[in-house]
Enzyme design. Structure first.
Site, PDB file in Angstrom:
ATOM      1  CG  HIS A  65     135.221  82.159  62.319  1.00 53.34           C
ATOM      2  ND1 HIS A  65     136.012  81.935  61.213  1.00 53.34           N
ATOM      3  CD2 HIS A  65     135.695  83.286  62.889  1.00 53.34           C
ATOM      4  CE1 HIS A  65     136.937  82.892  61.129  1.00 53.34           C
ATOM      5  NE2 HIS A  65     136.756  83.728  62.126  1.00 53.34           N
ATOM      6  CG  ASN A  71     134.023  83.567  72.637  1.00 55.42           C
ATOM      7  OD1 ASN A  71     133.852  82.749  73.524  1.00 55.42           O
ATOM      8  ND2 ASN A  71     135.171  84.213  72.462  1.00 55.42           N
ATOM      9  CB  VAL A  72     128.330  81.255  68.762  1.00 54.66           C
ATOM     10  CG1 VAL A  72     127.377  81.343  67.578  1.00 54.66           C
ATOM     11  CG2 VAL A  72     129.196  80.003  68.646  1.00 54.66           C
ATOM     12  CG  ASP A 181     141.884  89.457  67.035  1.00 55.50           C
ATOM     13  OD1 ASP A 181     142.778  89.796  66.231  1.00 55.50           O
ATOM     14  OD2 ASP A 181     141.231  88.403  66.922  1.00 55.50           O
TER      15      ASP A 181
END
Length: 491
Positions: A65, A71-72, A181
């Protein structure tokens, strides 16, 4: 070792017998199945991680994304040239630094070849970062939904399902059954094309995030009711992943269950796979998916039973993952960082002239520690004939008459009066020269059984495995041989 002193059958499979080298390692990571010994869990400084990621450069972002992700994840490289993945959390995440450190350290204790393992963290001021092994070959989402050259093969989809089930089973056995998730973005592929489960989802949820970032149509029913996940919720998510693997699409579970109840399986099967798998396999995967997607959590299977169900479905188990994935062999690049000895280099290049010269030069000096208890009766009646067979074998070996050498060495071995790892090693090489790699591998393993820390046995295993097209296993044997020879030279 569990190796019998007898001739190996042609169907003998090397992966079923592992060396004991890692048990002798100076570093114990707590998991005998983990191939690569990772460093202990490390708390990095923010400056260190800023340096490894080129200042958290946008060019180093590997999150699918991108910068819009809450959260990169960045890729980076440490001073020892080890590639890492650095997850940098949103500023408001993990307000309790103690909770963050406790969670990170707990997850960091896990070590398994089915995980992209957590190897460190950083907690400075408001910054919260996790450091994991870097997986260079993208996510399951990319390979399954956004492929460019070819769809993922059926055998590889089955392998992904099994490896994921094994990862969840391992985590459950270590008291980390909750995974947040679970989806196709969480499954990553390592340099050899093997699927691994991201360790990031094992962290307990931080205050600001939802456990499920995906569409609510894909979340477990009990999560919609309570807002909490359970081990059974993870199995539900596993069921959605089985649907992904079957269909090559992201089908909502409720729709899939309607199709299953009406026995309308066709929309659930990826049309790109037509003719590439049996109806029985497809039916079994549909059945497993429907069991995982049961409304009542108690009716779903556990991870261990999933492993049991998926294991018999595995196809083309002898084919490396990178071949099934259609990606370059990662072991070639890993070899660049492995400093090979002359013997290891000769086996890697399959330079049989050099291997022959090295074996000749070594002679029988490595047989000195092998005990051969012989009775006087044996000495008087059999030993002369046995030694004569070996002598004739050595003469043929030196003259490169490899067929004769095989016959003479076989006479020596079958006599059973003496055990010689060198004879096994020499006959192994003769088998290689006669295009008999399976027999060669058997002899190399026999040599290792007689002399478990002998580098030559591992090097010759590598040569045989390369000849069998099993490059990943060959690379591991090269590493083992190099480690042993380095240790031997140091001592």
């Amino acid at each position: 070792m569990g190796v019998r002193f007898s001739k190996f059958p042609l169907c003998w499979w090397p992966s079923s017998i592992k060396s004991n080298l890692h048990d002798m390692s100076d570093i114990d990571d707590g998991n005998k199945n983990e191939k690569d010994h990772l460093p202990g869990f490390t708390e990095y400084s923010l400056d260190q991680l800023r340096s490894t990621t080129s200042g958290f450069s946008p060019d180093n972002i590997v999150s699918e994304h991108g910068e819009k992700a809450p959260n990169v994840v960045y890729k980076g490289v440490l001073e020892d040239d080890r590639w890492i993945a650095v997850k940098r959390f949103n500023k408001s995440a993990w307000p309790d630094s103690r909770q963050f450190l406790e969670e990170a350290r707990a997850v960091g204790q896990l070590r398994n070849e089915r995980l992209a393992n957590l190897i460190g963290c950083c907690c400075e001021g408001e910054e919260r970062l996790l450091v994991a092994e870097f997986m260079p070959n993208e996510t399951l989402s990319k390979h399954l939904f956004h492929w460019e050259t070819q769809p993922m093969k059926w055998a590889m989809r089955l392998r992904v399902a099994l490896y994921l089930a094994q990862a969840l089973d391992f985590c459950s056995s270590k008291g980390r059954a909750l995974y947040h998730d679970l989806n196709a973005y969480r499954i990553l592929f390592d340099q050899d094309g093997n699927p691994r489960l991201s360790c990031f989802g094992l962290m307990k949820n931080s205050r600001d995030g939802a456990s499920y970032s995906t569409n609510l149509a894909f979340t477990p029913p009990e999560y919609l009711r309570t807002g909490r996940i359970t081990p059974e919720s993870v199995i539900y998510s596993f069921g959605t992943l089985l649907l992904d693997l079957l269909s090559g699409k992201h089908i909502p579970p409720s729709h899939a269950l309607d199709l299953i109840r009406s026995k309308n399986f066709l929309p659930l099967i990826d049309s790109c796979l037509e003719g590439h798998f049996s109806n029985d396999d497809g039916t079994e995967l549909v059945r497993l998916a429907s069991r995982c997607l049961q409304y009542e959590p108690r009716e779903r299977p556990n991870a261990k039973s999933l492993v049991t169900a998926l294991t018999p479905l595995q196809k083309e188990t002898w084919v490396p993952s990178y071949v099934l994935m259609g990606i370059p062999d990662g072991s070639a690049s890993s070899n660049q960082s492995l400093s090979l000895t002359p013997f290891g280099e000769a086996c890697f290049r399959r330079d049989f002239t050099a291997i022959h010269e090295i074996l000749e030069k070594l002679g029988y000096k490595d047989d000195e520690d092998v005990a051969n208890e012989l009775s006087f009766q044996m000495w008087t009646n059999q030993i002369q004939e046995t030694l004569t067979s070996k002598k004739h074998g050595d003469s043929a070996f030196r003259a490169k008459d490899f067929s004769t050498a095989i016959d003479r060495y076989t006479q020596f071995i079958d006599a059973g009066t003496m055990v010689s790892p060198t004879v096994y090693a020499r006959r192994c090489f003769c088998y290689l020269m006669n295009q008999m790699p399976q027999e060669a591998l058997g002899d190399a393993m026999q040599a290792q059984s007689v002399s478990p820390t002998w580098p030559t046995a591992f090097y010759l295993q590598a040569a045989a495995l390369f000849s069998l097209g099993m490059d990943n296993d060959a690379q591991e044997s090269l590493k083992d041989g190099t480690t042993l020879e380095t240790r031997e030279n140091r001592n």
